[in-house]
Design an enzyme around this catalytic site. Sequence first.
Site, PDB file in Angstrom:
ATOM      1  N   CYS A 290       0.814  -1.228   0.000  1.00  0.00           N
ATOM      2  CA  CYS A 290       0.000   0.000   0.000  1.00  0.00           C
ATOM      3  C   CYS A 290       0.843   1.271   0.000  1.00  0.00           C
ATOM      4  CB  CYS A 290      -0.936   0.009   1.196  1.00  0.00           C
ATOM      5  SG  CYS A 290      -2.122  -1.333   1.145  1.00  0.00           S
TER       6      CYS A 290
HETATM    7  N1  COA Z   1     -19.305  -8.966  10.312  1.00  0.00           N
HETATM    8  C1  COA Z   1     -19.677  -9.021  11.597  1.00  0.00           C
HETATM    9  N2  COA Z   1     -18.810  -9.228  12.609  1.00  0.00           N
HETATM   10  C2  COA Z   1     -17.521  -9.405  12.292  1.00  0.00           C
HETATM   11  C3  COA Z   1     -17.068  -9.380  10.959  1.00  0.00           C
HETATM   12  C4  COA Z   1     -18.017  -9.162   9.955  1.00  0.00           C
HETATM   13  N3  COA Z   1     -17.674  -9.115   8.659  1.00  0.00           N
HETATM   14  N4  COA Z   1     -15.746  -9.586  10.941  1.00  0.00           N
HETATM   15  C5  COA Z   1     -15.364  -9.738  12.216  1.00  0.00           C
HETATM   16  N5  COA Z   1     -16.423  -9.643  13.038  1.00  0.00           N
HETATM   17  C6  COA Z   1     -16.469  -9.756  14.506  1.00  0.00           C
HETATM   18  C7  COA Z   1     -15.323 -10.618  15.014  1.00  0.00           C
HETATM   19  O1  COA Z   1     -15.688 -11.977  14.999  1.00  0.00           O
HETATM   20  C8  COA Z   1     -15.151 -10.083  16.413  1.00  0.00           C
HETATM   21  O2  COA Z   1     -16.156 -10.649  17.239  1.00  0.00           O
HETATM   22  P1  COA Z   1     -15.870 -10.974  18.802  1.00  0.00           P
HETATM   23  O3  COA Z   1     -15.563  -9.639  19.416  1.00  0.00           O
HETATM   24  O4  COA Z   1     -17.145 -11.571  19.236  1.00  0.00           O
HETATM   25  O5  COA Z   1     -14.684 -11.889  18.808  1.00  0.00           O
HETATM   26  C9  COA Z   1     -15.456  -8.588  16.272  1.00  0.00           C
HETATM   27  O6  COA Z   1     -16.245  -8.482  15.088  1.00  0.00           O
HETATM   28  C10 COA Z   1     -14.236  -7.726  16.149  1.00  0.00           C
HETATM   29  O7  COA Z   1     -13.367  -8.268  15.142  1.00  0.00           O
HETATM   30  P2  COA Z   1     -11.974  -7.627  14.773  1.00  0.00           P
HETATM   31  O8  COA Z   1     -11.381  -8.432  13.678  1.00  0.00           O
HETATM   32  O9  COA Z   1     -11.183  -7.474  16.035  1.00  0.00           O
HETATM   33  O10 COA Z   1     -12.458  -6.229  14.220  1.00  0.00           O
HETATM   34  P3  COA Z   1     -11.710  -4.840  14.155  1.00  0.00           P
HETATM   35  O11 COA Z   1     -12.456  -3.857  14.942  1.00  0.00           O
HETATM   36  O12 COA Z   1     -10.249  -4.978  14.426  1.00  0.00           O
HETATM   37  O13 COA Z   1     -11.907  -4.450  12.620  1.00  0.00           O
HETATM   38  C11 COA Z   1     -10.606  -4.377  10.608  1.00  0.00           C
HETATM   39  C12 COA Z   1     -11.353  -5.256  11.610  1.00  0.00           C
HETATM   40  C13 COA Z   1      -9.931  -5.273   9.597  1.00  0.00           C
HETATM   41  C14 COA Z   1     -11.605  -3.475   9.934  1.00  0.00           C
HETATM   42  C15 COA Z   1      -9.564  -3.493  11.350  1.00  0.00           C
HETATM   43  O14 COA Z   1      -8.810  -4.280  12.244  1.00  0.00           O
HETATM   44  C16 COA Z   1      -8.601  -2.788  10.426  1.00  0.00           C
HETATM   45  O15 COA Z   1      -8.977  -2.120   9.478  1.00  0.00           O
HETATM   46  N6  COA Z   1      -7.310  -2.859  10.733  1.00  0.00           N
HETATM   47  C17 COA Z   1      -6.283  -2.142   9.989  1.00  0.00           C
HETATM   48  C18 COA Z   1      -6.003  -2.927   8.785  1.00  0.00           C
HETATM   49  C19 COA Z   1      -5.167  -2.211   7.801  1.00  0.00           C
HETATM   50  O16 COA Z   1      -5.021  -1.022   7.777  1.00  0.00           O
HETATM   51  N7  COA Z   1      -4.606  -2.963   6.948  1.00  0.00           N
HETATM   52  C20 COA Z   1      -3.833  -2.454   5.910  1.00  0.00           C
HETATM   53  C21 COA Z   1      -4.141  -3.335   4.792  1.00  0.00           C
HETATM   54  S1  COA Z   1      -3.345  -2.729   3.437  1.00  0.00           S
END
Ligand code: COA
Length: 373
Positions: free
Chosen positions: A156
């Site tokens: 990225c």
């Molecule tokens: N729909 C509903 N619930 C979901 C879900 C979905 N699609 N995906 C995950 N969940 C749930 C999980 O199971 C978890 O449930 P629990 O609390 O009961 O265990 C909860 O939501 C939180 O999951 P988590 O993965 O910790 O979410 P998050 O708040 O960290 O958000 C991202 C996920 C990926 C959006 C976030 O971590 C992110 O954007 N991180 C930065 C990534 C980034 O910048 N990457 C660069 C790539 S180039």
Amino acid sequence: MKSVCISGTGLFTPAESISNDELVACYNAYVAEYNEQHAADIAAGALNPLPPSSSEFIVKASGIQARYVVNKSGVLDTARMRPTIRTRGNDEPSLMAEMGVAAAKQALEAAKLQGSDIDCVLVACSNMQRAYPALAVEIQSLLGAGGYGYDINVACASAAFGVQAAVDALRNGSATRALVISPEICSGHLNFRNRDCHFIFGDAATAVVVEFTETAKGQRNFEILGTRLQTQFSSNIRNNAGFLNSAEVPPRPWDDVLFRQEGRKVFKEVVPMVSELIAAHLADLNIEASGVRRFWLHQANLSMNEYITRKLLGRDAERSEAPVILDEYANTSSAGSVIAFHKYQQDLVPGDIGVLCGFGAGYSAGSVIMRRI
Ligand code: COA
């Protein structure tokens, strides 16, 4: 040192878009099919049922509302869940080259240049659609550019790395005018069957022209005051697709050759890395964070960007200070910060300072500090 500027930007946006609700409906239909097919194992406790996804979660966790894709029907077909892309012959332009050329032509028009004025083409993006010949060389030919071209992949952060490579090439005398092109077909490396990340990415292509300020003819030039790059190894964002896959024993599971990440860890580790990089870069140029008119940040996660600007400014940034395009485009990898720059630069007046910053897998981060001239 001769002054170098960005004299034009361009953006290609695919025609089709998928809303969160459409994506979630497809994912949940797949989940229902999967759970029905495995009902006996699930009932016996041998397998966990797959939980559904939700639009509310996606908006809350990421800020993403929709994403553009090169093909919608394939992604939303529960039997396929990946874009359908026609295999092109070797005598046809490749899809990524075509997208890159569309963005490049816009950037050239803004800079009042033709393809033949360019003598350095850098394709800087997360995924190349083939091993070789380099996409940059194909685009160089399609644009009628001279000189040379090569591909750069720092995920990225690629566009910022490309801009630094272009600036270095100009100052070293190995080129006179460069194009940095970031075509991203992120839907091609996204696992649409993975609830944790099926909503993350979208497709787009961007381009910027980098040339000497003295001779630039564009209407809106941004002098590059400095570039700074940083990398730090991490497997928290990883894609094991590669040319050795067919030789590997045992073969990797199908989902190991697609994007995967530890989103929470990425969030926690990359926010400080990026805010410190930008803060140090600004300090070395004697610019106060409060003196920055605009932050064009990588577009992966809305709260991530809010944290970064809060750390830099010591307060919440206004939307106009750190524009958001990920709501409409999702994460378009290296193209994201350039899309924000392309769409939100018109109101800047001479003297205004802006910071473009890409960050992601590697980890990698790159900052480009500019002044509107
Ligand atoms: N729909 C509903 N619930 C979901 C879900 C979905 N699609 N995906 C995950 N969940 C749930 C999980 O199971 C978890 O449930 P629990 O609390 O009961 O265990 C909860 O939501 C939180 O999951 P988590 O993965 O910790 O979410 P998050 O708040 O960290 O958000 C991202 C996920 C990926 C959006 C976030 O971590 C992110 O954007 N991180 C930065 C990534 C980034 O910048 N990457 C660069 C790539 S180039």
